[in-house]
Design a protein around this motif. Sequence first.
Motif, mmCIF file in Angstrom:
data_model
loop_
_atom_site.group_PDB
_atom_site.id
_atom_site.type_symbol
_atom_site.label_atom_id
_atom_site.label_comp_id
_atom_site.label_asym_id
_atom_site.label_seq_id
_atom_site.Cartn_x
_atom_site.Cartn_y
_atom_site.Cartn_z
ATOM 1 N N CYS A 519 -28.669 -11.715 36.549
ATOM 2 C CA CYS A 519 -29.134 -11.892 35.175
ATOM 3 C C CYS A 519 -30.603 -12.304 35.156
ATOM 4 O O CYS A 519 -31.052 -13.071 36.015
ATOM 5 C CB CYS A 519 -28.276 -12.965 34.493
ATOM 6 N N MET A 530 -28.293 -8.314 31.849
ATOM 7 C CA MET A 530 -27.199 -8.763 32.701
ATOM 8 C C MET A 530 -26.625 -7.569 33.455
ATOM 9 O O MET A 530 -26.352 -6.527 32.864
ATOM 10 C CB MET A 530 -26.112 -9.427 31.856
ATOM 11 N N TYR A 620 -30.705 -20.610 27.503
ATOM 12 C CA TYR A 620 -30.143 -19.596 28.396
ATOM 13 C C TYR A 620 -29.940 -20.205 29.780
ATOM 14 O O TYR A 620 -30.510 -21.251 30.124
ATOM 15 C CB TYR A 620 -31.036 -18.363 28.479
ATOM 16 N N TYR A 621 -29.120 -19.519 30.559
ATOM 17 C CA TYR A 621 -28.849 -19.929 31.937
ATOM 18 C C TYR A 621 -28.629 -18.681 32.775
ATOM 19 O O TYR A 621 -27.779 -17.848 32.445
ATOM 20 C CB TYR A 621 -27.618 -20.842 32.000
ATOM 21 N N GLU A 622 -29.411 -18.535 33.841
ATOM 22 C CA GLU A 622 -29.264 -17.414 34.771
ATOM 23 C C GLU A 622 -28.475 -17.900 35.971
ATOM 24 O O GLU A 622 -28.998 -18.601 36.833
ATOM 25 C CB GLU A 622 -30.651 -16.910 35.203
ATOM 26 N N GLY A 623 -27.178 -17.580 36.008
ATOM 27 C CA GLY A 623 -26.301 -18.142 37.019
ATOM 28 C C GLY A 623 -25.689 -17.117 37.942
ATOM 29 O O GLY A 623 -26.154 -15.982 38.046
ATOM 30 N N GLU A 624 -24.627 -17.536 38.610
ATOM 31 C CA GLU A 624 -23.943 -16.672 39.568
ATOM 32 C C GLU A 624 -22.554 -16.298 39.075
ATOM 33 O O GLU A 624 -22.234 -15.123 38.914
ATOM 34 C CB GLU A 624 -23.861 -17.358 40.934
ATOM 35 N N SER A 627 -23.376 -16.495 33.567
ATOM 36 C CA SER A 627 -24.723 -16.423 33.003
ATOM 37 C C SER A 627 -24.596 -16.444 31.490
ATOM 38 O O SER A 627 -23.560 -16.036 30.942
ATOM 39 C CB SER A 627 -25.449 -15.156 33.467
ATOM 40 N N TYR A 628 -25.663 -16.870 30.812
ATOM 41 C CA TYR A 628 -25.490 -17.218 29.395
ATOM 42 C C TYR A 628 -26.817 -17.078 28.662
ATOM 43 O O TYR A 628 -27.879 -17.435 29.180
ATOM 44 C CB TYR A 628 -25.001 -18.661 29.339
ATOM 45 N N ASP A 848 -21.218 -24.203 37.347
ATOM 46 C CA ASP A 848 -21.301 -22.929 38.051
ATOM 47 C C ASP A 848 -21.176 -23.192 39.552
ATOM 48 O O ASP A 848 -21.321 -24.333 40.016
ATOM 49 C CB ASP A 848 -22.639 -22.259 37.720
#
Length: 868
Positions: A519, A530, A620-624, A627-628, A848
């Motif tokens: 993301c 995404m 926002y959050y760029e995760g594994e 993601s959001y 996460d």
Amino acid sequence: MKKILLGLPAFCLLMSCNSSGQTAVIKVAEKTMMHEVRATPSPLNDAHVAVNPPRFMWPDKFPHLGSVLDGVPGQVDEKPKVLYRIRISQDKNFQKDVLTGERAWAFFNPFQCLAPGKWYWQHAYVTPEGNEEWSPVYQFYINKDTPEFNPPALEKVLAGYPSHHPRVLLDADDWEEIIAKNKNNPEARAYIDKAVRCISHPLKHLWEEIDTTNVVTLTNLVQRKSALIRESRKIVDREEANVEALVRAYLLTKDKKYYREGIDRLSEILSWQESKYFAGDFNLSTLLSMSTSTYDGFYGLLSPEEKQLLLDNIRNIGDKFYNEYVNHLENRIADNHVWQMTFRILTMAAFATVGEIPEASVWTDYCYNEWISRLPGLNKDGAWHNGDAYFHVNIRTLIEIPAFFSRISGFNFFADPWYNNNALYVIYQQPPFSKSGGHGNSHEGQHTPNGGRVGYADAIARECNNPWAAAYVHEIMQEDPDIFSKAFETKPADLTWYRCITKKERPAYSMRLSDLPACKIFSQTGTALMHTDIGHHTNNAMLSFRSSPYGSTSHALANQNAFNTFFGGKAIFYSSGHRTGFTDDHCMYAYRNTRAHNSILVNGMGQKIGTEGYGWIPRYYEGEEISYVVGDASNAYGKVISPLWLERGRLSGTRFTPEMGWDENKLDFFRRHIVQLGRSGLFVIYDELTGKEPVKWNYLLHTVELPMEVVEEGGGLRILGKNKVDGVSVAHLFSSQKMTYAQTDTFFVAAVDWKKRLGKTLPNHYHFTATTSPSNQVCFLNVIDVHGNNRADAVVDREGNHITVKEWVIECNLDGGEKAFLRIENKKKGVSLNFDYDLNNGATTIVDQVGGKRVEKKLVDTLPDLEI
């Protein structure tokens, strides 16, 4: 860069965190987040600047709209010549150690790094009588770790600038080396082959070449002018390609036959300026570009009369463009044609003739300083607010100007961090062999990365030593080794000449795109991408999203809080309509309009056209595993009030009326939460909607290849979207209010290729609308499963407010409860997302797993850093 300025009356706190008092949810009440014309100074008062030295900019003394449509006379505003002064000091009284400047335009570059600490600055308009009208005193801060980016002043650059020619297309000192380097280069050979073909095809006059059969059938003035410009551009652009090839063929061989054909051909083309068929700023700038290349490239062979002919045209056309730009360009949110091409062309004309015509000294001063002040990107996150099609038309500008400045100054202009950020935009927005994420004019035509885009990534890889850009190029060229040649002489995007003369090599293939995170969010531009498998397009499920402070001005569309889905690089749920023009009826009512996108209508009404119809990304959050992104389109809806777009509407016959989709705003609050569940292809879309009164809420989905299949299921609707390959998006749509639905295969206004530009029949698309009963508020939950034919659809089960899909449990207020909440959990993976006004005061908490380690994040709203 600065935070958007919001005074206390301009926003309200919906919730605040008990622990710290920090705002969790911010409701912005400004008419715009950005402005067509600069309204605030930069740096703002109390700003912590992002780069040292900062660039100083302030609003025009005489703000104006300028021309509103290419080739169509619009409102003529007074733009007198001005003089500004500026002073900068760490002494708030400006009594000691004061840095001063005087400029004929509303920006100033100090060209010296400032010491860490608090600084003060102030600008003044100097009246014709010599009086100074000073602004308030602003303060800003240089932090100890503020990165430095300080190119040399123009005076220093010109002190070492060669007096010989060629000096723009290449440096004469490198000429023989470049000829030797390209002796067996197929890309160089393409110029020579083109030039040879050109010699065998004599040039006719413009009136003998142009086809006006379509133009005379049009009755709308704007359409007639637009069609005439298009037809004349076909001829002018063709001849530009011929002349540029002749100049480059000479530079690659020193064969004088190319010079003779080139100057004779250009002499005829320059006479076209007097023709009634010659129209548009692009055509005029093309003449300036050809004159500059011919003057610089053929300089040693030109007769005195030929030099004078070229210099006269460079002077006349260049001065016209400079006078249009100065005290206009620097303070506009985006001036499309200028940034795309004409600014680059004036810059090269200035540096080709500086020291040889007096006007060029002024142009050089303006262009060099303007680039440093505002470019390369019009914000810092690296994305392009006009979308991919109109990113591509800026490619030569984004590479050729900084490459030229780097060569003549010895300073690395590509060290601007925008370029490495932009490399990620290039990749995430359009992965190899995939359709672009969309969201801008002509988005529908971006089916796969074209040669210009891949050539651009190659240049970024070389100039920035960027491994991701190198991987993008390598992985595409593994399957399409001739991709560069497909952009040859594409007017705004061909970097063949850059590759012929650069001394830099593309770095080795050391990283794989599949190693990138899934993301990427570009919060200033308002774009989110995404992916599930970005390095392997055949297996990649992709969702793109837009909620942008730029609104729907320029080449952007009225699609705040809209999303698109893709599988295998092909679109499924996707924006509808065709780019038939800039302001024609289909464009305004069925393409640019919100009804064409996967967003929400309120009582059937859409979003404002202009910067006033804006969205933004609060968190926002760029995760594994999760993601959001959250988009806020609370201020996007209502009547069109932009002076620029009202004037365009008047000229084009656009009716901004309720019957066509614009009315008094009935919306109070609209947030769309999008959650990516790992790399499963599952996306959760949750909408909070509140009206000022009971309204009908219209949930929109579109497909462009096959109709949707809709059934009632589990207390909601199951909408199956497909493309013609093997991509599927299954939308499980639930609402806290009862829904009815309909699907149509016709546009609100039919698509007509009146320009004869697209050269094909324009197919209808498919439009789904779910409509609620009137209510003050509603929440929608859409669980979308995006996949190919390699697996079955995920099973989605609902029990009241609880939804289960695979190992995920989703909860939200589907029972009509007053306060919105969204909870998602996967106990097996140990991850969760919790957005709840009661439990978290409006914050979002995320747990996460990243690299096998537990990560906890608490997200509250943050206002974006905006430039203008």
